[in-house]
Design a protein around this motif. Sequence first.
Motif, mmCIF file in Angstrom:
data_model
loop_
_atom_site.group_PDB
_atom_site.id
_atom_site.type_symbol
_atom_site.label_atom_id
_atom_site.label_comp_id
_atom_site.label_asym_id
_atom_site.label_seq_id
_atom_site.Cartn_x
_atom_site.Cartn_y
_atom_site.Cartn_z
ATOM 1 N N LEU A 64 3.348 75.497 47.268
ATOM 2 C CA LEU A 64 2.105 74.919 47.585
ATOM 3 C C LEU A 64 2.338 73.784 48.869
ATOM 4 O O LEU A 64 3.263 73.051 48.759
ATOM 5 C CB LEU A 64 2.298 73.849 46.297
ATOM 6 C CG LEU A 64 1.758 74.381 44.990
ATOM 7 C CD1 LEU A 64 1.663 73.267 44.009
ATOM 8 C CD2 LEU A 64 0.122 74.820 45.248
ATOM 9 N N LYS A 65 1.446 74.068 49.660
ATOM 10 C CA LYS A 65 1.202 73.073 50.721
ATOM 11 C C LYS A 65 0.109 71.835 50.450
ATOM 12 O O LYS A 65 -0.988 72.174 50.358
ATOM 13 C CB LYS A 65 1.032 73.869 52.155
ATOM 14 C CG LYS A 65 1.105 73.126 53.308
ATOM 15 C CD LYS A 65 0.794 73.842 54.563
ATOM 16 C CE LYS A 65 1.109 73.182 55.841
ATOM 17 N NZ LYS A 65 0.910 74.032 56.970
ATOM 18 N N ARG A 66 0.775 70.749 50.481
ATOM 19 C CA ARG A 66 0.013 69.513 50.199
ATOM 20 C C ARG A 66 -0.146 68.439 50.994
ATOM 21 O O ARG A 66 1.006 68.072 51.303
ATOM 22 C CB ARG A 66 0.280 69.094 48.724
ATOM 23 C CG ARG A 66 -0.323 70.131 47.536
ATOM 24 C CD ARG A 66 -1.795 70.248 47.431
ATOM 25 N NE ARG A 66 -1.967 71.403 46.398
ATOM 26 C CZ ARG A 66 -2.499 72.749 46.767
ATOM 27 N NH1 ARG A 66 -2.459 72.952 48.146
ATOM 28 N NH2 ARG A 66 -2.528 73.312 46.018
ATOM 29 N N HIS B 245 -9.407 72.304 57.463
ATOM 30 C CA HIS B 245 -7.713 72.444 57.232
ATOM 31 C C HIS B 245 -7.451 72.585 55.618
ATOM 32 O O HIS B 245 -6.498 73.196 55.737
ATOM 33 C CB HIS B 245 -7.650 71.002 57.353
ATOM 34 C CG HIS B 245 -6.848 70.498 58.893
ATOM 35 N ND1 HIS B 245 -7.930 70.721 59.790
ATOM 36 C CD2 HIS B 245 -5.760 70.273 59.293
ATOM 37 C CE1 HIS B 245 -7.369 70.389 60.980
ATOM 38 N NE2 HIS B 245 -5.927 70.023 60.797
ATOM 39 N N GLY B 246 -8.315 72.366 54.957
ATOM 40 C CA GLY B 246 -7.740 72.772 53.368
ATOM 41 C C GLY B 246 -7.733 74.295 53.271
ATOM 42 O O GLY B 246 -6.767 74.785 52.908
ATOM 43 N N LEU B 247 -8.518 75.079 53.941
ATOM 44 C CA LEU B 247 -8.584 76.378 53.839
ATOM 45 C C LEU B 247 -7.396 77.040 54.504
ATOM 46 O O LEU B 247 -6.787 78.011 54.163
ATOM 47 C CB LEU B 247 -9.899 77.155 54.406
ATOM 48 C CG LEU B 247 -10.983 77.275 53.243
ATOM 49 C CD1 LEU B 247 -11.491 76.134 52.757
ATOM 50 C CD2 LEU B 247 -12.082 78.149 53.964
ATOM 51 N N SER C 257 -1.048 78.887 55.685
ATOM 52 C CA SER C 257 0.083 78.609 56.244
ATOM 53 C C SER C 257 1.111 78.492 54.974
ATOM 54 O O SER C 257 2.258 78.749 55.205
ATOM 55 C CB SER C 257 0.183 77.330 57.400
ATOM 56 O OG SER C 257 -0.512 76.369 56.764
ATOM 57 N N GLY C 258 0.495 77.978 53.736
ATOM 58 C CA GLY C 258 1.401 77.896 52.703
ATOM 59 C C GLY C 258 1.830 79.440 52.337
ATOM 60 O O GLY C 258 3.014 79.652 51.872
ATOM 61 N N VAL D 102 -7.986 81.588 47.175
ATOM 62 C CA VAL D 102 -9.207 80.750 46.510
ATOM 63 C C VAL D 102 -8.584 79.910 45.452
ATOM 64 O O VAL D 102 -8.959 78.876 45.295
ATOM 65 C CB VAL D 102 -10.350 81.623 46.221
ATOM 66 C CG1 VAL D 102 -11.415 80.624 45.496
ATOM 67 C CG2 VAL D 102 -11.046 82.319 47.482
ATOM 68 N N GLU D 103 -7.787 80.857 44.589
ATOM 69 C CA GLU D 103 -7.125 80.147 43.503
ATOM 70 C C GLU D 103 -6.307 79.225 43.740
ATOM 71 O O GLU D 103 -6.255 77.792 43.118
ATOM 72 C CB GLU D 103 -6.494 81.588 42.650
ATOM 73 C CG GLU D 103 -5.626 81.135 41.451
ATOM 74 C CD GLU D 103 -6.521 80.674 40.374
ATOM 75 O OE1 GLU D 103 -7.590 81.140 40.337
ATOM 76 O OE2 GLU D 103 -6.202 79.891 39.396
ATOM 77 N N LYS D 104 -5.437 79.255 44.709
ATOM 78 C CA LYS D 104 -4.451 78.309 45.056
ATOM 79 C C LYS D 104 -5.342 76.987 45.523
ATOM 80 O O LYS D 104 -4.707 75.822 45.275
ATOM 81 C CB LYS D 104 -3.659 78.595 46.156
ATOM 82 C CG LYS D 104 -2.349 79.651 45.600
ATOM 83 C CD LYS D 104 -1.559 79.827 46.588
ATOM 84 C CE LYS D 104 -0.281 78.960 46.615
ATOM 85 N NZ LYS D 104 0.664 79.418 47.493
#
Length: 393
Positions: free
Chosen positions: A160-162, A268-270, A275-276, A360-362
């Motif tokens: 998970l990249k946050r 950036h969100g997408l 990259s995650g 999309v789910e993540k």
Amino acid sequence: MDNFQFCSPTEFVFGKGSENRCGEFVKKYGGHKVLVHYGSGSAVRSGLIDRVTASLKAENIDYCLLGGVRPNPRDTKVYEGIELCRRENIDMLLCVGGGSVIDSAKAIALGVPYSGDFWDFYETGKAPEKVLPIGVVLTIAAAGSEGSGDTVITKENGMLKRGYGSDMLRSKFSIMDPELTETLPAYQTACGAADIMAHVFERYFTNTEEVEITDRLCEAVLLTMVKETPRVIADPHCYEARANIMWAGTVAHNNVIGVGRSQDWNSHGLEHELSGLYDCAHGAGLAVIMPAWMEYVRGHNVMRFAQAAVRVWGCQMDFQDPDRTALEGIYKFRKFLHEIGMPINFAELGAKEEDIPVLVEKLGVGSGKRPGFMELSAEDVANIYKIAARASL
Ligand code: NZQ
Ligand code: ZN
């Protein structure tokens, strides 16, 4: 223009040999025992770590070393850093590297004085009461973390990249010697350029009217990148081009060009999901996503895209058909990215179209909408990923 409050407290120290002054700045900002945080080896191989530690010794500053931060930095290294800082009574973090090292240090800075799990900040967005101060010796022009209050970490469990942001995380000082970036592989230089340009475009595509000053500042940074990036790709030792790109990277993301206007950040969100999932370079992921996002949302304000096409890409305005101009600008952006060596579709990035439902789910849009220049539903997001998957010139 919208009301705004802007705080950029970082002292920037720019130019040849400036890394040899890092001891002086650690002292100035109150560091007595420093954690020198660095990446997977480039700063050791170039002799930079030796110069940094020599500068600390010259000021009688104690230090510990913690290397091994990898691109798309992981929570596991952050936990290791928090433990080390507590054990050694570290009072300042000195980052020697790029966005990954700086972001890892910011996470450690959040975690050391906090009694809970540092990941809480990334999960809930809560404000910190206290953070350790950080300083930076920058080695790559890209993420802009040397001037931003942001940090992006990947949790290994689930990849998970946050991101998280707070002005308290802005560096006390950032030392920027463009010569240090001359050892970068061309691919990393280009990834940095793509990221810098994306940081500007995320601000440029706004719903706020009459923001001439920041429009023009954005265009100046983009024009600089269009001119200077091919120069450094052709000649990695071109100091002047390296210097212009390095400062462009900082102003692109410390928000001086983004104040007083709504911003987007959906590209950036997408990208962070790419990259995650695939552990690709952030800039490369943006090169694939951003033109696709532009194609998909351009109808929301076609004149703004046409404006970028004319002012940044030198297109002729077609007043009968501004959408044609907008599309020509987007084509020129994608072509530019391709020419500097960036991937432009999923296959070139190493991503798979069949993974789109996972991406999309993540991202977690659910039945709601992601805010931004144009609000995006889960279906919109899937459509943008599809355009990115199949893009060509
Ligand atoms: O680890 P080492 O061996 O140092 O190698 C690095 C790494 O492999 C190498 N490198 C850096 N400087 C070098 C060099 N190689 C030779 N010579 C040099 N002088 O370059 C590779 C990439 O480094 P990295 O730090 O990962 O690059 P970047 O600055 O692009 O940072 C990317 C990370 O920043 C996040 C991204 O998501 C990604 O995780 N971002 C952080 C932001 C922020 N904090 O404000 C905003 C951005 O939008 C971005 O999301
Ligand atoms: Zn970025």
